[in-house]
Design a protein around this motif. Structure first.
Motif, PDB file in Angstrom:
ATOM      1  N   HIS A  62      -2.610 -45.728 -29.682  1.00 56.77           N
ATOM      2  CA  HIS A  62      -3.116 -45.473 -31.029  1.00 56.77           C
ATOM      3  C   HIS A  62      -1.971 -45.322 -32.022  1.00 56.77           C
ATOM      4  CE1 HIS A  62      -5.808 -44.273 -34.202  1.00 56.77           C
ATOM      5  NE2 HIS A  62      -5.091 -43.180 -34.387  1.00 56.77           N
ATOM      6  N   ALA A  71      -4.738 -49.870 -36.755  1.00 54.51           N
ATOM      7  CA  ALA A  71      -5.661 -48.727 -36.712  1.00 54.51           C
ATOM      8  C   ALA A  71      -5.379 -47.813 -37.892  1.00 54.51           C
ATOM      9  CB  ALA A  71      -5.505 -47.967 -35.397  1.00 54.51           C
ATOM     10  N   SER A  77      -6.300 -36.833 -36.963  1.00 52.04           N
ATOM     11  CA  SER A  77      -4.970 -37.404 -36.721  1.00 52.04           C
ATOM     12  C   SER A  77      -3.989 -36.968 -37.800  1.00 52.04           C
ATOM     13  CB  SER A  77      -5.042 -38.933 -36.693  1.00 52.04           C
ATOM     14  OG  SER A  77      -5.832 -39.381 -35.622  1.00 52.04           O
TER      15      SER A  77
END
Length: 142
Positions: A62, A71, A77
């Protein structure tokens, strides 16, 4: 854990300019993906993607996809990045929002252009059919 340092202390020169643009300064070009900012921050604090992955609990895949612009960042996050990098979560999310809005506007302009092209093609086709049915001015005269 030590308190997050100010962004200006972490990032010299061009990297600070990138952060300032992501944080709301007027931009003449399309907003950059927050992954560009993340890659710059990682370089400035001398941290690898793998180290960031271990410290945040986000997958290495990721982190790499964010850095590559594939992404995006979620609020969760952004908070994790804030804890590790010291860059405010709001900055990460503003960068993501600006990028997403620019992409949405570009997509909408593309849709409008395609609609206009279809309408123009339909008008031209209708005109061609109508013109073919109308007798010309020279027909029927000896």
């Amino acid at each position: 854990m030590s308190p997050p340092r100010r962004l200006s202390e972490l990032l010299p020169g061009a990297a600070a300019d990138l952060c300032a643009r992501a944080n709301g300064s007027r931009m003449k070009t399309a907003p950059q993906h927050p992954g560009d900012l993340l890659a710059t921050v990682l370089e400035a604090i001398q941290m690898t993607q793998a180290q960031l992955s271990r410290r945040t609990g986000l997958s290495a895949k990721h982190i790499n996809q964010v850095c590559q612009g594939v992404a995006g960042l979620s609020p969760r996050s952004a908070v994790l990045l804030e804890e590790v990098t010291g860059v405010q979560a709001e900055l990460w999310l503003k960068a993501q929002m600006r990028h997403d809005l620019a992409a949405a506007r570009t997509a909408r302009l593309d849709e409008l252009a395609a609609d206009e092209a279809r309408r123009t093609a339909a008008r031209n086709a209708a005109f061609a059919v109508t013109s073919a049915r109308e007798p010309s001015a020279t027909e029927g005269t000896p």
